[in-house]
Design a protein around this motif. Sequence first.
Motif, mmCIF file in Angstrom:
data_model
loop_
_atom_site.group_PDB
_atom_site.id
_atom_site.type_symbol
_atom_site.label_atom_id
_atom_site.label_comp_id
_atom_site.label_asym_id
_atom_site.label_seq_id
_atom_site.Cartn_x
_atom_site.Cartn_y
_atom_site.Cartn_z
ATOM 1 N N ASP A 114 17.562 -40.389 -3.382
ATOM 2 C CA ASP A 114 17.337 -40.559 -4.805
ATOM 3 C C ASP A 114 17.726 -41.935 -5.330
ATOM 4 O O ASP A 114 17.096 -42.468 -6.225
ATOM 5 C CB ASP A 114 18.136 -39.470 -5.527
ATOM 6 C CG ASP A 114 17.724 -39.344 -6.957
ATOM 7 O OD1 ASP A 114 16.518 -39.363 -7.205
ATOM 8 O OD2 ASP A 114 18.603 -39.260 -7.820
ATOM 9 N N GLU A 468 28.353 -40.219 -13.610
ATOM 10 C CA GLU A 468 27.784 -39.349 -12.579
ATOM 11 C C GLU A 468 28.646 -39.322 -11.320
ATOM 12 O O GLU A 468 28.496 -38.437 -10.492
ATOM 13 C CB GLU A 468 26.342 -39.740 -12.254
ATOM 14 C CG GLU A 468 26.178 -41.156 -11.802
ATOM 15 C CD GLU A 468 24.747 -41.453 -11.397
ATOM 16 O OE1 GLU A 468 24.001 -40.504 -11.167
ATOM 17 O OE2 GLU A 468 24.389 -42.630 -11.333
ATOM 18 N N GLU B 91 30.057 -26.505 2.357
ATOM 19 C CA GLU B 91 29.386 -27.797 2.179
ATOM 20 C C GLU B 91 28.893 -28.329 3.515
ATOM 21 O O GLU B 91 27.843 -28.972 3.601
ATOM 22 C CB GLU B 91 30.334 -28.788 1.509
ATOM 23 C CG GLU B 91 30.223 -28.821 0.007
ATOM 24 C CD GLU B 91 30.408 -27.471 -0.632
ATOM 25 O OE1 GLU B 91 29.481 -27.015 -1.300
ATOM 26 O OE2 GLU B 91 31.472 -26.847 -0.448
ATOM 27 N N GLN B 173 29.866 -32.018 -1.931
ATOM 28 C CA GLN B 173 28.811 -31.452 -2.770
ATOM 29 C C GLN B 173 28.190 -32.530 -3.657
ATOM 30 O O GLN B 173 26.969 -32.633 -3.777
ATOM 31 C CB GLN B 173 29.422 -30.364 -3.633
ATOM 32 C CG GLN B 173 28.450 -29.318 -4.049
ATOM 33 C CD GLN B 173 29.152 -28.308 -4.912
ATOM 34 O OE1 GLN B 173 29.277 -28.505 -6.107
ATOM 35 N NE2 GLN B 173 29.643 -27.259 -4.301
ATOM 36 N N ASN B 174 29.055 -33.339 -4.271
ATOM 37 C CA ASN B 174 28.535 -34.334 -5.188
ATOM 38 C C ASN B 174 27.916 -35.508 -4.469
ATOM 39 O O ASN B 174 26.985 -36.125 -4.991
ATOM 40 C CB ASN B 174 29.629 -34.788 -6.135
ATOM 41 C CG ASN B 174 29.793 -33.787 -7.227
ATOM 42 O OD1 ASN B 174 29.092 -33.831 -8.204
ATOM 43 N ND2 ASN B 174 30.668 -32.820 -7.013
ATOM 44 N N GLN B 177 24.562 -34.423 -3.894
ATOM 45 C CA GLN B 177 23.783 -34.462 -5.130
ATOM 46 C C GLN B 177 23.352 -35.889 -5.451
ATOM 47 O O GLN B 177 22.211 -36.134 -5.849
ATOM 48 C CB GLN B 177 24.616 -33.894 -6.279
ATOM 49 C CG GLN B 177 23.848 -33.865 -7.568
ATOM 50 C CD GLN B 177 24.693 -33.402 -8.711
ATOM 51 O OE1 GLN B 177 25.849 -33.036 -8.540
ATOM 52 N NE2 GLN B 177 24.130 -33.414 -9.897
ATOM 53 N N SER B 181 19.547 -36.257 -4.839
ATOM 54 C CA SER B 181 19.176 -35.831 -6.191
ATOM 55 C C SER B 181 19.324 -34.316 -6.314
ATOM 56 O O SER B 181 19.215 -33.584 -5.340
ATOM 57 C CB SER B 181 17.750 -36.237 -6.561
ATOM 58 O OG SER B 181 16.827 -35.244 -6.181
ATOM 59 N N PRO B 182 19.605 -33.845 -7.537
ATOM 60 C CA PRO B 182 19.873 -32.415 -7.706
ATOM 61 C C PRO B 182 18.633 -31.529 -7.600
ATOM 62 O O PRO B 182 18.721 -30.326 -7.766
ATOM 63 C CB PRO B 182 20.486 -32.337 -9.112
ATOM 64 C CG PRO B 182 20.095 -33.573 -9.780
ATOM 65 C CD PRO B 182 19.846 -34.600 -8.759
ATOM 66 N N ARG B 184 15.673 -29.160 -6.453
ATOM 67 C CA ARG B 184 15.546 -28.143 -5.404
ATOM 68 C C ARG B 184 14.337 -28.470 -4.562
ATOM 69 O O ARG B 184 13.262 -28.695 -5.086
ATOM 70 C CB ARG B 184 15.337 -26.757 -6.032
ATOM 71 C CG ARG B 184 16.538 -26.232 -6.724
ATOM 72 C CD ARG B 184 16.176 -25.102 -7.649
ATOM 73 N NE ARG B 184 17.363 -24.712 -8.370
ATOM 74 C CZ ARG B 184 17.911 -23.503 -8.283
ATOM 75 N NH1 ARG B 184 17.337 -22.573 -7.563
ATOM 76 N NH2 ARG B 184 19.004 -23.225 -8.947
ATOM 77 N N TYR B 288 19.176 -27.467 -1.686
ATOM 78 C CA TYR B 288 19.701 -28.455 -2.638
ATOM 79 C C TYR B 288 21.206 -28.466 -2.501
ATOM 80 O O TYR B 288 21.763 -27.699 -1.707
ATOM 81 C CB TYR B 288 19.222 -28.182 -4.066
ATOM 82 C CG TYR B 288 19.670 -26.889 -4.689
ATOM 83 C CD1 TYR B 288 19.148 -25.681 -4.274
ATOM 84 C CD2 TYR B 288 20.607 -26.883 -5.710
ATOM 85 C CE1 TYR B 288 19.547 -24.500 -4.848
ATOM 86 C CE2 TYR B 288 21.003 -25.704 -6.301
ATOM 87 C CZ TYR B 288 20.477 -24.513 -5.861
ATOM 88 O OH TYR B 288 20.878 -23.351 -6.440
ATOM 89 N N HIS B 289 21.855 -29.334 -3.286
ATOM 90 C CA HIS B 289 23.260 -29.615 -2.983
ATOM 91 C C HIS B 289 24.185 -28.422 -3.187
ATOM 92 O O HIS B 289 25.302 -28.413 -2.726
ATOM 93 C CB HIS B 289 23.742 -30.775 -3.847
ATOM 94 C CG HIS B 289 23.774 -30.443 -5.305
ATOM 95 N ND1 HIS B 289 22.656 -30.447 -6.090
ATOM 96 C CD2 HIS B 289 24.783 -30.056 -6.103
ATOM 97 C CE1 HIS B 289 22.975 -30.101 -7.308
ATOM 98 N NE2 HIS B 289 24.256 -29.849 -7.353
ATOM 99 N N PHE B 290 23.726 -27.411 -3.893
ATOM 100 C CA PHE B 290 24.641 -26.324 -4.261
ATOM 101 C C PHE B 290 24.525 -25.121 -3.327
ATOM 102 O O PHE B 290 25.269 -24.158 -3.493
ATOM 103 C CB PHE B 290 24.352 -25.916 -5.705
ATOM 104 C CG PHE B 290 25.517 -25.290 -6.398
ATOM 105 C CD1 PHE B 290 26.685 -26.007 -6.593
ATOM 106 C CD2 PHE B 290 25.466 -23.993 -6.848
ATOM 107 C CE1 PHE B 290 27.769 -25.441 -7.220
ATOM 108 C CE2 PHE B 290 26.553 -23.414 -7.481
ATOM 109 C CZ PHE B 290 27.704 -24.141 -7.663
#
Lengths: 534, 368
Positions: A114, A468, B91, B173-174, B177, B181-182, B184, B288-290
């Motif tokens: 990203d 962020e 994770e 996790q972050n 993200q 990118s968050p 899906r 996705y990241h979660f």
Amino acid sequence: MAIRNGTRAGLIFGFIMVFLILIGVPETINVILQEATTNIDVETGQVINTAAFLFVMGVVAGFAAARKEEPDPLSGAVLSGLIAGLITGATTGLMIIILRSLALSEIDLREYLDKLSPTAIESLALRLSPILAGGAHVLIFALSGATGGLLNWIGRGPWRGPVGQMISNTRDRLARLPIVAQAQNSPITRYVVWAAVIAVVMIVPQFLNDYWSFVLGTVGIYVIMGLGLNIVVGMAGLLDLGNVAFFAVGAYTVGLLTAPEPVGVLWDFWTALIFGIVLAGLAGVILGVPVLRLRGDYLAIVTLGLGEIIRILIRSDLLKDFTGGPRGVRDISGPSLFGLEIGSERTFLYFILVGIFLLIFVTIRLKNSRVGRAWIAMREDETVAQAMGINTLNYKLLAFGMGAAFAGLGGVLFASRNQFTGPEDHTLLVSINVLAVVIVGGMNSIPGVILGAFALKGLPEILRQLDEYRVLVFGGLLVVMMILRPEGLWPSQRTRLQFSDEDEPVPIELSSATSAAPTPIKADVEEQKQAATR
Amino acid sequence: MAVETQTAPRGLRRRRIRPYQVVQIVVAVSITAFLLYRLQYVLFVDDLYGLDTWTRFLISGLVIGAVYAVIAIGYTLVYGILFMINFAHGEVMMLGAFAAYFVFEALGAIPAGAETSFLNTYPIISIILAFIAGMSVSTGMGLLLERVAYRPLRGGPRLVALISAIGASLFLQNAAQLMFSPRRRAFANPDFLSRGAGFEVMISGRPVLITYTGTFVFVGSLLLLALLYFIIQRTRFGQAVRAIAEDQEAAALMGINVDRVIAQTFALSGAMAGAAGVMWGLHNGIVYHFIGFLPGLKAFTAAVLGGIGNIPGAMVGGLVLGVVEALGPAFLGLDFQLKDVIAFSILVLVLVFRPSGILGEVVAEEKV
């Protein structure tokens, strides 16, 4: 030696640089710097900022590489710095060659990664062609790595000893002056200090606009919740990850009791406030009964589960008529005092401040009371505490209930200030934030909690572009704090003494002078290890 | 924990019932009563769902449960030797899923023959490659976590290690993200394993679909579990792991390199998480990241349910949890949104009533 240290540091920093590039740190810093320096045109700025960032990272890498060198030679420090720089540069250079070539052939990497936008790659490549950019990276990192090694050598140079000695001597001498000692022990000093602090804190909001009042209000609410969690985690030693459950109880109590929808009883704020605190405390005790028998890490997971249960329940259709479901509760009323509406952010900030002072008072009194001592005893060794006649379950429940009540107050204030509360206000992140506030500040330390709240909730507001990265930094900070400074930024007196080297027992003289130190007992070794790592 | 009542000599034990036990009994009785009531309700009063629907629930529960079991193994392995909850395990699994996703995307973009991609021409090789990628990324991540976040804290208070683990979990996790990118993303399976295709079985006159992915995941999980059981019970490494779990100091005195075995355990648990991540992606089709967080928590619940530190326990716990979670909402007459509440409630109830889990031994206070 120099080669090995350099290679090691170079590989580690190369990895870190690749990671930073992937999460877009260089570009963010570039943007921040460009906003700070408006008079340079964008393209030159891009190159200068990126080069500066790379240089700083290289200096850090070189510095770290040289840290492990033998104390003396200059050549070793610079050499290891240089090698570290070269390897870091080679890593990022290789990456940049690939990225730049891909970008030049018009492949958009953002589909998968990203942060690698064309502009980000352009500035990373210093607007050069792929090969040149790679070379530039190697060059910059080599230079800065060597500089870092040099700086490290200068830093540990001979002048450092005497100066440090002088500072600590002066401090010692000052501390030994009779008047200082007297002042330190006298209650009057304490009152004066407190009065000064209160006066300053009460005057400061007069100079703040609404935005900063709001930010400080948020910090204040986190101080309140941190004080509560500090009782649970810091004093009683129970790791609670479900603080948000009680925060939610407080927020929804005030919401449901004062908002026109969905219940519509429209009570007075103050009644709702008391209800919110009492209900949250009660919830703490009720939830505490089953879970407080558990050991530390089980307790953490179960409380985390409870927090999630509460959030899911709030959201669910099951309680939709009662909690408003995902829509939340609107139009929550604010407090009013003698007919005076506390509406503006500034007056609300005062309201929060009064609450904080009250809670600090309560916490200090609790800490020095029989209850506080029982908590600390329990935290240090539960079995021994039990043997000393402390009813651990009751004291745990008390701690849990107090922590819950504080969190409830935080929730009440939060909801009534925002005039809204919904399920998204009550995610796991709230619990983690509060825990981070307590741990980063210093467990069992009230100034620590305040400092922690400022550092974690206030600083990000100043650096909005870094928003962020906030959670990422939280996570990293928790790990780093645990490794480097488990006692926190501003540890309490007790913890500080525990962790400091000065108070180690005087080694018993052994017969042979050459044997370094007597074998310390196991617990001491562990403490020393922790002290040595920082 | 009723340790003190168990260790006290019989003659000295006081027969007075404590308030806590009263609470326990009341809760147990009311839960049992409610469950019985629901059972007769579901069986005799209101058959809202036919046998076919129950079978569907059961199948989906078994598949998810098998994945939980594979993740839970990782928790249990680490807990068994370090007595530490590796909070970032979920994770690690998520990163494994991402690695497999990227492999599939890459292979899907490589053309092979007319109008097909490498992914569909050589699906078996593709899947093997995805597993290799997912498992190696997760293995590396497990090793890195151990080296950076846990090893410096070994020997310190356990709370410190747990906080560090929570921090690591947030960090990973972050990081994911920020990097990916968050958004899906849809997991592009090879055609022959496409989601929604499967065998049809007739149950009480209606078709019940057993998806290929589900079958694949279930069989794959069982194979992994068997493999792991073999590693722990039959190899020298497994012997070392068990020795360290039993007594770390004694193991070190017997010439076992404790540091190395602990690192290898993290690698193994990471590999398991990676494989679970790949299977999760294949079966659920979203990455996705979660995605690591909830399965991680659930798998921890499964590990506790089976008896943490106990490898067969984690397998049983995972399957039981998956099935209970799938059947639970319908059985209790709750909304399906409340599925997660059931899992967490099980965690709380197990810890309150039987902290040692289904298969766990009752361990003494000092050891845990």
